[in-house]
Design a protein around this motif. Structure first.
Motif, PDB file in Angstrom:
ATOM      1  N   LYS A   1      25.080 -16.863  22.633  1.00  0.00           N
ATOM      2  CA  LYS A   1      25.572 -16.493  23.955  1.00  0.00           C
ATOM      3  C   LYS A   1      25.075 -17.501  24.979  1.00  0.00           C
ATOM      4  O   LYS A   1      23.990 -18.083  24.826  1.00  0.00           O
ATOM      5  N   TYR A   2      25.860 -17.641  25.994  1.00  0.00           N
ATOM      6  CA  TYR A   2      25.500 -18.519  27.113  1.00  0.00           C
ATOM      7  C   TYR A   2      25.680 -17.742  28.409  1.00  0.00           C
ATOM      8  O   TYR A   2      26.636 -16.965  28.540  1.00  0.00           O
ATOM      9  N   TYR A   3      24.754 -17.956  29.345  1.00  0.00           N
ATOM     10  CA  TYR A   3      24.869 -17.339  30.667  1.00  0.00           C
ATOM     11  C   TYR A   3      24.571 -18.389  31.716  1.00  0.00           C
ATOM     12  O   TYR A   3      23.625 -19.188  31.565  1.00  0.00           O
ATOM     13  N   THR A   4      25.324 -18.377  32.798  1.00  0.00           N
ATOM     14  CA  THR A   4      24.984 -19.236  33.904  1.00  0.00           C
ATOM     15  C   THR A   4      23.689 -18.729  34.539  1.00  0.00           C
ATOM     16  O   THR A   4      23.361 -17.543  34.443  1.00  0.00           O
ATOM     17  N   ALA A   5      22.972 -19.629  35.167  1.00  0.00           N
ATOM     18  CA  ALA A   5      21.623 -19.307  35.632  1.00  0.00           C
ATOM     19  C   ALA A   5      21.581 -18.117  36.576  1.00  0.00           C
ATOM     20  O   ALA A   5      20.645 -17.311  36.539  1.00  0.00           O
ATOM     21  N   SER A   6      22.588 -17.987  37.413  1.00  0.00           N
ATOM     22  CA  SER A   6      22.554 -16.943  38.442  1.00  0.00           C
ATOM     23  C   SER A   6      22.681 -15.532  37.881  1.00  0.00           C
ATOM     24  O   SER A   6      22.367 -14.562  38.579  1.00  0.00           O
ATOM     25  N   VAL A   7      23.123 -15.402  36.639  1.00  0.00           N
ATOM     26  CA  VAL A   7      23.288 -14.059  36.065  1.00  0.00           C
ATOM     27  C   VAL A   7      22.370 -13.816  34.872  1.00  0.00           C
ATOM     28  O   VAL A   7      22.295 -12.690  34.365  1.00  0.00           O
ATOM     29  N   ARG A   8      21.686 -14.858  34.455  1.00  0.00           N
ATOM     30  CA  ARG A   8      20.831 -14.730  33.273  1.00  0.00           C
ATOM     31  C   ARG A   8      19.762 -13.672  33.508  1.00  0.00           C
ATOM     32  O   ARG A   8      19.117 -13.626  34.547  1.00  0.00           O
ATOM     33  N   GLY A   9      19.622 -12.781  32.533  1.00  0.00           N
ATOM     34  CA  GLY A   9      18.666 -11.695  32.652  1.00  0.00           C
ATOM     35  C   GLY A   9      19.248 -10.443  33.282  1.00  0.00           C
ATOM     36  O   GLY A   9      18.624  -9.374  33.236  1.00  0.00           O
ATOM     37  N   ARG A  10      20.427 -10.558  33.885  1.00  0.00           N
ATOM     38  CA  ARG A  10      21.078  -9.401  34.505  1.00  0.00           C
ATOM     39  C   ARG A  10      22.360  -9.015  33.775  1.00  0.00           C
ATOM     40  O   ARG A  10      22.711  -7.835  33.727  1.00  0.00           O
ATOM     41  N   PHE A  11      23.058 -10.004  33.253  1.00  0.00           N
ATOM     42  CA  PHE A  11      24.339  -9.755  32.580  1.00  0.00           C
ATOM     43  C   PHE A  11      24.187  -9.938  31.069  1.00  0.00           C
ATOM     44  O   PHE A  11      23.411 -10.772  30.606  1.00  0.00           O
ATOM     45  N   THR A  12      24.966  -9.167  30.322  1.00  0.00           N
ATOM     46  CA  THR A  12      24.959  -9.266  28.859  1.00  0.00           C
ATOM     47  C   THR A  12      26.388  -9.236  28.347  1.00  0.00           C
ATOM     48  O   THR A  12      27.161  -8.336  28.707  1.00  0.00           O
ATOM     49  N   ILE A  13      26.715 -10.202  27.498  1.00  0.00           N
ATOM     50  CA  ILE A  13      28.026 -10.244  26.854  1.00  0.00           C
ATOM     51  C   ILE A  13      27.882  -9.739  25.432  1.00  0.00           C
ATOM     52  O   ILE A  13      26.917 -10.079  24.732  1.00  0.00           O
ATOM     53  N   SER A  14      28.847  -8.947  25.010  1.00  0.00           N
ATOM     54  CA  SER A  14      28.874  -8.468  23.632  1.00  0.00           C
ATOM     55  C   SER A  14      30.327  -8.450  23.158  1.00  0.00           C
ATOM     56  O   SER A  14      31.254  -8.532  23.962  1.00  0.00           O
TER      57      SER A  14
END
Length: 124
Positions: free
Chosen positions: A58-71
């Motif tokens: 999975k990849y997350y942009t920095a501004s959402v990392r730790g708050r958003f989760t993709i499944s």
């Protein structure tokens, strides 16, 4: 061609949570990476995150990392984006998109099929 339909957007207060889903039809997305993008008024579309075909990366942009989760659930041909601790700056139309291959890519030009988007509004 894959038809993608997002659902689950809405209005939420800052600090709240929302889950948006992407349902695919017409063709399976189980062999492809899927990305979530967003576009706020007056701003360019940006990637929020992406998941590879199996869900193992999975990849997350920095501004959402730790708050958003993709499944993803390949048996159901769906991909979800769980958004927690939402901020007003998360307000945007959220889109899911199918990548050309099975691995994560971050540029929108590397995605071929797009949903129509779902509005997420976070009030302060």
């Amino acid at each position: 061609q894959v038809r993608l339909v997002e659902s689950g957007g809405g209005l939420v207060q800052a600090g709240g949570s929302l889950r948006v889903s992407c349902a695919a039809s017409g063709r399976t997305v189980s062999n492809y990476a899927v990305g979530w993008f967003r576009q706020a008024p007056g701003k360019e579309r940006e990637i929020v995150g992406a998941i590879n075909w199996s869900g193992s990366a999975k990849y997350y942009t920095a501004s959402v990392r730790g708050r958003f989760t993709i499944s993803r659930d390949n048996a159901k041909n769906t991909v979800s984006l769980e958004m927690n601790r939402l901020k007003p700056e998360d307000t945007a139309v959220y889109y899911c998109a199918r990548a050309r291959g099975e691995s994560i890519v971050v540029r929108s030009m590397e995605y071929d099929d797009w949903g129509q988007g779902t509005q997420v509004t976070v009030s302060s």
